[in-house]
Design a protein around this motif. Structure first.
Motif, PDB file in Angstrom:
ATOM      1  N   HIS A  32      81.849  89.613  10.005  1.00 56.71           N
ATOM      2  CA  HIS A  32      80.630  88.942   9.692  1.00 56.71           C
ATOM      3  C   HIS A  32      79.478  89.918   9.177  1.00 56.71           C
ATOM      4  N   HIS A  33      79.651  91.471   9.381  1.00 58.02           N
ATOM      5  CA  HIS A  33      78.996  92.460   9.269  1.00 58.02           C
ATOM      6  C   HIS A  33      77.248  92.113   9.202  1.00 58.02           C
ATOM      7  N   CYS A  34      76.922  91.480  10.372  1.00 60.12           N
ATOM      8  CA  CYS A  34      75.558  91.288  10.834  1.00 60.12           C
ATOM      9  C   CYS A  34      74.889  92.694  10.529  1.00 60.12           C
ATOM     10  N   PRO A  35      73.512  92.463   9.685  1.00 59.95           N
ATOM     11  CA  PRO A  35      72.664  93.242   9.764  1.00 59.95           C
ATOM     12  C   PRO A  35      72.177  93.646  11.209  1.00 59.95           C
ATOM     13  N   PHE A  70      85.411  89.479  26.681  1.00 52.30           N
ATOM     14  CA  PHE A  70      85.920  90.038  25.212  1.00 52.30           C
ATOM     15  C   PHE A  70      84.589  90.103  24.376  1.00 52.30           C
ATOM     16  N   SER A  71      84.570  91.192  23.543  1.00 56.31           N
ATOM     17  CA  SER A  71      83.469  91.352  22.436  1.00 56.31           C
ATOM     18  C   SER A  71      83.942  92.168  21.538  1.00 56.31           C
ATOM     19  N   GLY A  72      83.109  92.609  20.685  1.00 56.75           N
ATOM     20  CA  GLY A  72      83.718  93.347  19.491  1.00 56.75           C
ATOM     21  C   GLY A  72      82.816  94.179  18.878  1.00 56.75           C
ATOM     22  N   GLY A  73      83.171  94.143  17.466  1.00 55.58           N
ATOM     23  CA  GLY A  73      84.218  93.320  16.526  1.00 55.58           C
ATOM     24  C   GLY A  73      84.187  91.710  16.898  1.00 55.58           C
ATOM     25  N   GLU A  74      85.088  91.042  16.480  1.00 57.95           N
ATOM     26  CA  GLU A  74      85.182  89.819  16.447  1.00 57.95           C
ATOM     27  C   GLU A  74      86.527  89.206  17.294  1.00 57.95           C
ATOM     28  N   PRO A  75      86.198  89.091  18.429  1.00 61.13           N
ATOM     29  CA  PRO A  75      87.388  88.637  19.310  1.00 61.13           C
ATOM     30  C   PRO A  75      88.366  87.455  18.688  1.00 61.13           C
ATOM     31  N   PHE A  76      87.805  86.514  17.951  1.00 62.58           N
ATOM     32  CA  PHE A  76      88.895  85.521  17.395  1.00 62.58           C
ATOM     33  C   PHE A  76      89.584  86.003  16.339  1.00 62.58           C
ATOM     34  N   GLU A  77      89.297  87.007  15.781  1.00 65.20           N
ATOM     35  CA  GLU A  77      90.128  87.646  14.603  1.00 65.20           C
ATOM     36  C   GLU A  77      91.296  88.128  15.456  1.00 65.20           C
ATOM     37  N   LEU A 126      80.947  81.256  26.425  1.00 67.68           N
ATOM     38  CA  LEU A 126      81.079  81.778  25.112  1.00 67.68           C
ATOM     39  C   LEU A 126      79.639  82.069  24.779  1.00 67.68           C
ATOM     40  N   VAL A 127      79.277  83.134  24.350  1.00 69.51           N
ATOM     41  CA  VAL A 127      78.102  83.385  23.674  1.00 69.51           C
ATOM     42  C   VAL A 127      78.491  83.350  22.120  1.00 69.51           C
ATOM     43  N   ASP A 128      77.831  82.500  21.439  1.00 67.64           N
ATOM     44  CA  ASP A 128      78.278  82.224  19.773  1.00 67.64           C
ATOM     45  C   ASP A 128      77.186  82.404  18.985  1.00 67.64           C
ATOM     46  N   GLY A 129      77.889  82.323  17.760  1.00 70.72           N
ATOM     47  CA  GLY A 129      76.634  82.675  16.595  1.00 70.72           C
ATOM     48  C   GLY A 129      76.455  84.363  16.030  1.00 70.72           C
ATOM     49  N   PRO A 130      76.228  84.136  14.850  1.00 77.45           N
ATOM     50  CA  PRO A 130      75.779  85.684  14.279  1.00 77.45           C
ATOM     51  C   PRO A 130      74.631  86.211  15.019  1.00 77.45           C
ATOM     52  N   PHE A 131      74.732  87.275  14.924  1.00 76.10           N
ATOM     53  CA  PHE A 131      73.481  88.130  15.347  1.00 76.10           C
ATOM     54  C   PHE A 131      72.415  88.066  14.202  1.00 76.10           C
ATOM     55  N   VAL A 132      71.495  87.589  14.221  1.00 74.49           N
ATOM     56  CA  VAL A 132      70.349  87.562  13.401  1.00 74.49           C
ATOM     57  C   VAL A 132      69.019  88.676  13.713  1.00 74.49           C
ATOM     58  N   GLU A 133      69.130  89.668  13.061  1.00 74.52           N
ATOM     59  CA  GLU A 133      68.141  90.678  13.291  1.00 74.52           C
ATOM     60  C   GLU A 133      66.758  90.127  13.348  1.00 74.52           C
TER      61      GLU A 133
END
Length: 178
Positions: A32-35, A70-77, A126-133
């Motif tokens: 994802h590489h979220c800023p 489980f967190s990350g990184g991206e656990p579903f990878e 589940l905490v879902d969705g990309p981080f949006v700065e």
């Protein structure tokens, strides 16, 4: 059968990755590489270190924590390896939260992996969705940006509709601004 996880790290005393004191398993690698990512160093696919799911399970049990995130990184990878770990945790009646930059709807549909729905089935929240700065706030509970959802997976499965985790489900009052 034990599998290998590529980890960024673990912590045995997290108070920010879900309800109660938790053991946090932070996987390495994220597409994802979220800023503004809180765990930017966990993004590189070739970073971190390898560890067997059996070793991680042993450490979790030795920690005497009953809650794991489980967190990350991206656990579903790394869904396949995390399924093995999650199965062993659920056999022992652990509470399991998972964070993902993917949306629930995509995970249920088998993206990014056909194993994603199976891993979701083993998790409680589940905490879902990309981080949006631009939507980040320190006032949000258990998520980094307001676009993210904290989904009660048990109630979602029971009701057949996405059901958000409710603070009052904890049995005590948490201030809105916490």
């Amino acid at each position: 059968m034990t599998k290998l996880l590529r980890l960024y790290g673990v912590v045995d005393d997290s108070i920010v990755d879900g309800v109660d004191l938790r053991y946090g398993v932070f996987v390495q690698g994220c597409p994802h590489h979220c800023p503004g990512c809180h765990n930017k160093d966990s993004q590189a696919l070739d970073g971190g270190y390898l560890r067997s799911t059996d070793d991680v399970l042993s450490d979790i049990i030795a920690s005497h924590r009953r809650n794991v995130t489980f967190s990350g990184g991206e656990p579903f990878e790394q869904a396949e390896a995390l399924i093995d770990l999650a199965c062993e945790l659920k056999k022992r009646d652990f509470n399991l939260w998972i964070y993902s930059g993917y949306r629930y709807e995509d995970l249920v549909a088998g993206h990014p992996s056909s194993c994603a729905p199976q891993l979701l089935e083993l998790c409680d929240v589940l905490v879902d969705g990309p981080f949006v700065e631009s939507l980040h706030s320190y006032d949000l509970m258990w998520k980094g940006s307001s676009n993210q959802r904290v989904i009660d997976l048990n109630k979602t499965r029971e009701r057949g509709v996405i059901t958000l985790f409710e603070q009052d489900d904890l049995g005590f009052e948490i201030p809105d601004s916490w």
